[in-house]
Design a protein around this motif. Structure first.
Motif, PDB file in Angstrom:
ATOM      1  N   GLY A 188      21.168  79.503 -43.668  1.00  0.00           N
ATOM      2  CA  GLY A 188      21.128  79.874 -41.929  1.00  0.00           C
ATOM      3  C   GLY A 188      21.036  78.597 -41.346  1.00  0.00           C
ATOM      4  N   ARG A 189      21.182  77.640 -41.568  1.00  0.00           N
ATOM      5  CA  ARG A 189      21.151  76.282 -40.742  1.00  0.00           C
ATOM      6  C   ARG A 189      22.535  75.849 -39.913  1.00  0.00           C
ATOM      7  NH1 ARG A 189      17.821  75.046 -44.949  1.00  0.00           N
ATOM      8  NH2 ARG A 189      15.546  74.695 -44.384  1.00  0.00           N
ATOM      9  N   VAL A 190      23.505  76.466 -40.721  1.00  0.00           N
ATOM     10  CA  VAL A 190      24.866  76.115 -40.335  1.00  0.00           C
ATOM     11  C   VAL A 190      25.796  77.393 -39.989  1.00  0.00           C
ATOM     12  CG1 VAL A 190      27.001  75.221 -41.126  1.00  0.00           C
ATOM     13  CG2 VAL A 190      25.018  73.674 -41.222  1.00  0.00           C
ATOM     14  N   GLU A 191      26.418  77.432 -39.056  1.00  0.00           N
ATOM     15  CA  GLU A 191      27.389  78.455 -38.757  1.00  0.00           C
ATOM     16  C   GLU A 191      28.631  78.144 -39.270  1.00  0.00           C
ATOM     17  OE1 GLU A 191      29.177  81.294 -35.273  1.00  0.00           O
ATOM     18  OE2 GLU A 191      27.653  79.626 -34.873  1.00  0.00           O
ATOM     19  N   VAL A 192      29.420  78.838 -40.429  1.00  0.00           N
ATOM     20  CA  VAL A 192      30.748  78.570 -40.738  1.00  0.00           C
ATOM     21  C   VAL A 192      31.749  79.274 -40.007  1.00  0.00           C
ATOM     22  CG1 VAL A 192      32.300  78.493 -42.718  1.00  0.00           C
ATOM     23  CG2 VAL A 192      29.735  78.041 -42.986  1.00  0.00           C
ATOM     24  N   SER A 193      32.657  78.683 -39.557  1.00  0.00           N
ATOM     25  CA  SER A 193      34.051  79.313 -38.904  1.00  0.00           C
ATOM     26  C   SER A 193      35.324  78.946 -39.555  1.00  0.00           C
ATOM     27  CB  SER A 193      34.050  78.863 -37.457  1.00  0.00           C
ATOM     28  OG  SER A 193      34.268  77.602 -37.327  1.00  0.00           O
ATOM     29  N   LEU A 194      36.270  79.623 -39.512  1.00  0.00           N
ATOM     30  CA  LEU A 194      37.634  79.497 -40.182  1.00  0.00           C
ATOM     31  C   LEU A 194      38.584  78.886 -39.198  1.00  0.00           C
ATOM     32  CD1 LEU A 194      37.796  82.210 -42.845  1.00  0.00           C
ATOM     33  CD2 LEU A 194      36.863  80.046 -43.052  1.00  0.00           C
ATOM     34  N   ARG A 195      39.217  77.936 -39.463  1.00  0.00           N
ATOM     35  CA  ARG A 195      40.363  77.488 -38.699  1.00  0.00           C
ATOM     36  C   ARG A 195      41.804  77.527 -39.399  1.00  0.00           C
ATOM     37  NH1 ARG A 195      40.714  71.450 -36.144  1.00  0.00           N
ATOM     38  NH2 ARG A 195      39.156  72.247 -34.796  1.00  0.00           N
ATOM     39  N   TYR A 196      42.798  78.379 -38.860  1.00  0.00           N
ATOM     40  CA  TYR A 196      43.958  78.739 -39.562  1.00  0.00           C
ATOM     41  C   TYR A 196      45.059  77.928 -38.780  1.00  0.00           C
ATOM     42  CZ  TYR A 196      41.726  82.920 -41.080  1.00  0.00           C
ATOM     43  OH  TYR A 196      40.759  83.742 -41.706  1.00  0.00           O
ATOM     44  N   GLY A 197      45.599  77.143 -40.008  1.00  0.00           N
ATOM     45  CA  GLY A 197      46.717  76.240 -39.342  1.00  0.00           C
ATOM     46  C   GLY A 197      47.954  76.834 -39.893  1.00  0.00           C
ATOM     47  N   ARG A 218      22.172  65.046 -39.538  1.00  0.00           N
ATOM     48  CA  ARG A 218      22.346  64.330 -38.433  1.00  0.00           C
ATOM     49  C   ARG A 218      23.740  64.132 -37.949  1.00  0.00           C
ATOM     50  NH1 ARG A 218      23.193  58.618 -38.110  1.00  0.00           N
ATOM     51  NH2 ARG A 218      22.749  58.723 -40.508  1.00  0.00           N
ATOM     52  N   THR A 219      24.383  64.111 -38.906  1.00  0.00           N
ATOM     53  CA  THR A 219      25.829  63.928 -38.657  1.00  0.00           C
ATOM     54  C   THR A 219      26.516  65.324 -38.041  1.00  0.00           C
ATOM     55  OG1 THR A 219      26.161  62.597 -40.684  1.00  0.00           O
ATOM     56  CG2 THR A 219      28.135  63.641 -39.683  1.00  0.00           C
ATOM     57  N   LEU A 220      25.962  66.323 -38.434  1.00  0.00           N
ATOM     58  CA  LEU A 220      26.526  67.551 -37.567  1.00  0.00           C
ATOM     59  C   LEU A 220      25.810  67.903 -36.419  1.00  0.00           C
ATOM     60  CD1 LEU A 220      26.126  70.081 -40.564  1.00  0.00           C
ATOM     61  CD2 LEU A 220      28.038  69.520 -39.577  1.00  0.00           C
ATOM     62  N   ARG A 221      24.608  67.081 -36.041  1.00  0.00           N
ATOM     63  CA  ARG A 221      23.869  67.275 -34.813  1.00  0.00           C
ATOM     64  C   ARG A 221      24.809  66.471 -33.990  1.00  0.00           C
ATOM     65  NH1 ARG A 221      18.837  69.410 -34.300  1.00  0.00           N
ATOM     66  NH2 ARG A 221      17.582  70.095 -36.050  1.00  0.00           N
ATOM     67  N   GLU A 222      25.176  65.243 -34.335  1.00  0.00           N
ATOM     68  CA  GLU A 222      26.084  64.320 -33.661  1.00  0.00           C
ATOM     69  C   GLU A 222      27.362  64.745 -33.362  1.00  0.00           C
ATOM     70  OE1 GLU A 222      25.837  60.771 -35.823  1.00  0.00           O
ATOM     71  OE2 GLU A 222      23.880  60.164 -35.139  1.00  0.00           O
ATOM     72  N   HIS A 223      28.027  66.042 -33.852  1.00  0.00           N
ATOM     73  CA  HIS A 223      29.109  66.639 -33.370  1.00  0.00           C
ATOM     74  C   HIS A 223      29.122  68.259 -32.948  1.00  0.00           C
ATOM     75  CE1 HIS A 223      30.009  63.003 -35.622  1.00  0.00           C
ATOM     76  NE2 HIS A 223      31.125  62.822 -34.990  1.00  0.00           N
ATOM     77  N   PRO A 224      28.385  68.500 -32.185  1.00  0.00           N
ATOM     78  CA  PRO A 224      28.067  69.758 -31.868  1.00  0.00           C
ATOM     79  C   PRO A 224      29.340  70.755 -31.783  1.00  0.00           C
ATOM     80  CG  PRO A 224      27.989  68.489 -29.704  1.00  0.00           C
ATOM     81  CD  PRO A 224      28.091  67.544 -30.763  1.00  0.00           C
ATOM     82  N   ALA A 225      30.466  70.221 -31.870  1.00  0.00           N
ATOM     83  CA  ALA A 225      31.603  71.355 -31.729  1.00  0.00           C
ATOM     84  C   ALA A 225      31.910  71.416 -33.226  1.00  0.00           C
ATOM     85  CB  ALA A 225      32.831  70.497 -31.253  1.00  0.00           C
ATOM     86  N   GLY A 226      31.539  70.986 -34.209  1.00  0.00           N
ATOM     87  CA  GLY A 226      31.610  71.371 -35.432  1.00  0.00           C
ATOM     88  C   GLY A 226      32.200  70.273 -36.433  1.00  0.00           C
ATOM     89  N   LEU A 227      32.147  70.260 -37.697  1.00  0.00           N
ATOM     90  CA  LEU A 227      33.009  69.290 -38.408  1.00  0.00           C
ATOM     91  C   LEU A 227      33.574  70.073 -39.736  1.00  0.00           C
ATOM     92  CD1 LEU A 227      30.825  66.283 -38.494  1.00  0.00           C
ATOM     93  CD2 LEU A 227      32.715  66.507 -37.411  1.00  0.00           C
ATOM     94  N   SER A 228      34.774  69.795 -40.299  1.00  0.00           N
ATOM     95  CA  SER A 228      34.870  70.091 -41.667  1.00  0.00           C
ATOM     96  C   SER A 228      34.267  69.337 -42.559  1.00  0.00           C
ATOM     97  CB  SER A 228      36.569  69.944 -41.878  1.00  0.00           C
ATOM     98  OG  SER A 228      36.799  68.758 -41.797  1.00  0.00           O
ATOM     99  N   ALA A 229      34.362  69.681 -43.952  1.00  0.00           N
ATOM    100  CA  ALA A 229      33.707  68.869 -44.981  1.00  0.00           C
ATOM    101  C   ALA A 229      34.519  67.481 -45.121  1.00  0.00           C
ATOM    102  CB  ALA A 229      33.935  69.568 -46.284  1.00  0.00           C
ATOM    103  N   SER A 230      35.610  67.316 -45.045  1.00  0.00           N
ATOM    104  CA  SER A 230      36.459  65.942 -44.692  1.00  0.00           C
ATOM    105  C   SER A 230      35.911  65.163 -43.943  1.00  0.00           C
ATOM    106  CB  SER A 230      37.843  66.178 -44.858  1.00  0.00           C
ATOM    107  OG  SER A 230      38.347  66.836 -46.050  1.00  0.00           O
ATOM    108  N   GLU A 231      35.722  65.755 -42.686  1.00  0.00           N
ATOM    109  CA  GLU A 231      35.314  64.883 -41.421  1.00  0.00           C
ATOM    110  C   GLU A 231      33.797  64.491 -41.405  1.00  0.00           C
ATOM    111  OE1 GLU A 231      38.142  67.144 -38.100  1.00  0.00           O
ATOM    112  OE2 GLU A 231      36.162  68.067 -38.516  1.00  0.00           O
TER     113      GLU A 231
END
Length: 235
Positions: free
Chosen positions: A206-215, A170-183
């Motif tokens: 296969g329910r979640v797509e994972v992307s990497l954010r480089y900082g 539910r938390t992920l669905r409420e944040h369609p742009a995606g979240l980190s584990a901490s968020e």
């Protein structure tokens, strides 16, 4: 905010359960009752969203209290129904069956650990949010809400709990742009380690797509985005 009424004849137990509830984000204790009559009066005056109800009360049993709550709701159709979670030492199958038939949301047998109750509270929050967001239910929605999953449907690995999985989804669905584990942990009132376990499970299935954010320096941040499946066209 989910308003909770705690009903238990033992003052110390009621205080303990109230503390467990108060520790949960999104929940607040609006009252405590120590017998059946007081419980019914408190439901009428405080209008809680959830009642934590013991079976063994000095004047009537908890099943009778629940039936009284349901009768009042039938008399007043405009009244918002209250959810009831039994918390009791009563183990008799006939009592469990009576609780379910009277309309209990779930049934916890004492003694239990704090985390067990809090998992159920998360489940209540997930169920309420799912129902509030539905106009019409699909069978998948119904199966998840009632906890019935036929063979071949989602089976969680050992160590993962369905209520927490529902909360993370539910938390992920409420944040369609995606979240980190901490968020995700912050939004769902979970530990980061727990949130990441469920996020990685969803990624593996296969329910979640994972992307990497480089900082800056260090490892890139893993971000998780729920994959919305296209609905089948009606025939």
């Amino acid at each position: 905010m989910t308003k909770v009424l705690v009903v238990d004849d033992d003052f110390m137990v009621a205080k303990l359960h109230s503390r467990y509830v108060s520790e949960m984000a999104g929940f607040t204790v609006v009252g405590v009752a120590h017998n059946g009559v007081e419980a019914l009066r408190s439901v009428e005056s405080l209008r809680p969203d959830l009642v934590l109800l013991d079976v063994y009360l000095p004047d009537m049993d908890g099943i009778g209290v629940l039936r009284g709550i349901r009768s009042a709701e039938e008399i007043d159709p405009g009244r918002v129904p209250v959810d009831v979670l039994f918390i009791t030492a009563a183990r008799e199958a006939v009592t469990v069956r009576a609780a379910l038939r009277a309309g209990a949301l779930h049934y916890l047998i004492k003694p239990f650990e704090r985390g067990t109750l809090q998992e159920q509270l998360r489940h209540v929050a997930a169920v309420r949010a799912r129902l509030d967001g539905l106009d019409q239910a699909r069978q998948q929605d119904v199966d998840e809400l009632f906890g019935s999953r036929p063979p071949g449907s989602r089976e969680l690995p050992k160590g993962l709990a369905a209520p927490t999985a529902d909360l993370v989804e539910r938390t992920l669905r409420e944040h369609p742009a995606g979240l980190s584990a901490s968020e995700c942990a912050l939004a769902g009132s979970l530990s980061r380690v727990s949130a990441r376990r469920y996020l990685e499970y969803f990624a593996e299935t296969g329910r979640v797509e994972v992307s990497l954010r480089y900082g800056g320096a260090g490892r890139p941040e893993r971000r998780y985005q729920w994959i919305e499946r296209p609905r089948r066209a009606r025939s």
